[in-house]
Design a protein around this motif. Structure first.
Motif, mmCIF file in Angstrom:
data_model
loop_
_atom_site.group_PDB
_atom_site.id
_atom_site.type_symbol
_atom_site.label_atom_id
_atom_site.label_comp_id
_atom_site.label_asym_id
_atom_site.label_seq_id
_atom_site.Cartn_x
_atom_site.Cartn_y
_atom_site.Cartn_z
ATOM 1 N N SER A 188 -2.993 -1.300 -4.582
ATOM 2 C CA SER A 188 -3.209 -2.648 -5.090
ATOM 3 C C SER A 188 -2.159 -3.622 -5.178
ATOM 4 O O SER A 188 -2.309 -4.699 -5.381
ATOM 5 N N GLY A 222 -2.966 -2.762 -13.114
ATOM 6 C CA GLY A 222 -3.127 -4.375 -13.435
ATOM 7 C C GLY A 222 -3.055 -4.990 -14.510
ATOM 8 O O GLY A 222 -3.160 -6.229 -14.748
ATOM 9 N N CYS A 271 -0.046 -3.727 -7.547
ATOM 10 C CA CYS A 271 0.333 -4.117 -9.033
ATOM 11 C C CYS A 271 1.529 -3.462 -9.515
ATOM 12 O O CYS A 271 2.091 -2.150 -9.279
#
Length: 340
Positions: A114, A17, A116
């Motif tokens: 996620s 991230g 990301c």
């Protein structure tokens, strides 16, 4: 598959991230994946595709000039925790016009948990490796006892095809090559012959190569209007033809009269048909390459069958090979971390 464990493993080396890993072509090469490892990874990707354990829309593209293309190629293979997209372009005139490679591109990978971005890497080498791997695996599945192999096109793809094919066709005695450029054939022989035990023969012309080989492949250019260099009357029953250049080098009549016309992706071939790459119509498709590799569908059922297996490249192979490169790079502290 455990996506949480995978996320945690990546997090040990990368702040997900906030940063991602960048790998140059030199670093991708430096990981040192062997031809056999590429074959195994590509086989895993094809099996996942054959068993429908993947997500991959047909590759879309843009075409700034008639002879070039840019392709966007996303894919997700759950069994490998591999999700990402390749952005690749092909400019056939680059070598002569700018002294630049014909094909360049980038591959981006994402964390499944996620979403990301976790990696950005050169994709030209990956493309150059997984393409001959697919041809070689298809040849093994469709014509394992072949003693002769013919390669049309002696550029990067042709060179790698000649390197790879002996891994799967164990009974090979001769490899015939042909290119309109004499120097390209000489360069291939000079580079590859010392590395393989099978004799490489410089073909006098396309007809000789076509008539001399049980298995044929072509990696030339992809054009809307077929060149039909391999004349249909040269092709015999019992041959296996595995083009990488779709409908360009082979006479479309041969694909239509083949006992089996197999493709890597039905959806992609239908898309290319809609874009005009099969002016004589798309041949009737029997099944997909991955289905043969996975044992879901039958391949060759008699020695007399003429089989054409068209593979134009699938992102499932790119993301699976790319993910293994990323895994090894992360484990060995290779690459540069870039801030997002």
């Amino acid at each position: 598959m455990n996506f949480t464990s995978d996320h945690n493993w990546i997090s040990e080396s990368l702040e997900i991230g906030k940063e991602m890993l960048y790998l140059s072509q030199k670093e991708v090469l430096g990981i040192g994946l062997s031809e056999k490892e590429i074959l195994n990874l590509t086989k895993d990707a094809l099996i996942a595709h054959g068993k429908k354990e993947y997500e991959m829309p047909a590759k879309i593209g843009v075409h700034p000039f008639p002879e070039v293309f840019f392709h966007a190629m996303p894919a997700y293979v759950p069994s490998k925790q591999a999700v990402g997209a390749k952005w690749i372009e092909c400019y056939p005139n680059n070598p002569s016009k700018f002294q630049l490679p014909q094909t360049t591109g980038l591959l981006i990978l994402n964390d499944v948990s996620s979403g990301c971005p976790i990696a950005l890497m050169d994709s030209a080498w990956i493309t150059a490796m997984r393409t001959p791997a697919v041809t070689s695996l298809a040849a093994e599945a469709l014509h394992p006892d072949a003693e002769t192999f013919g390669m049309f096109g002696c550029g990067i793809q042709g060179i790698e095809h000649v390197k790879y094919i002996g891994h799967t066709l164990k009974k090979l005695k001769k490899i015939y090559i042909y290119d309109v450029r004499e120097e390209a054939m000489d360069r291939l022989i000079q580079e590859v012959q010392p590395k393989i035990s099978v004799e490489i023969v410089k073909g006098k012309n396309p007809e000789e190569v076509t008539k001399s080989c049980e298995v044929l492949s072509s990696a030339t250019v992809i054009l809307k209007e077929p060149l039909a260099v391999i004349k249909d009357e040269w092709v015999s029953r019992g041959q296996t033809i595995i083009p990488c250049d779709m409908n360009t080098f082979l006479d479309p009549v041969t694909s239509k009269r083949a006992d089996k016309y197999i493709v890597d992706s039905i959806e992609e071939h239908e898309l290319f048909d809609q874009m005009g790459y099969f002016p004589d119509g798309l041949p009737k498709i029997v099944c997909e390459t991955g289905e043969i590799i996975a044992g879901v569908k039958k391949g060759r059922e008699s020695k007399e069958e003429l089989i054409v297996c068209s593979n134009i490249g699938m992102a499932v192979c790119d993301v699976v090979v790319g993910r293994e490169i990323f895994n090894q790079a992360l484990a060995n502290n290779v690459g540069v971390k870039l801030t997002l």
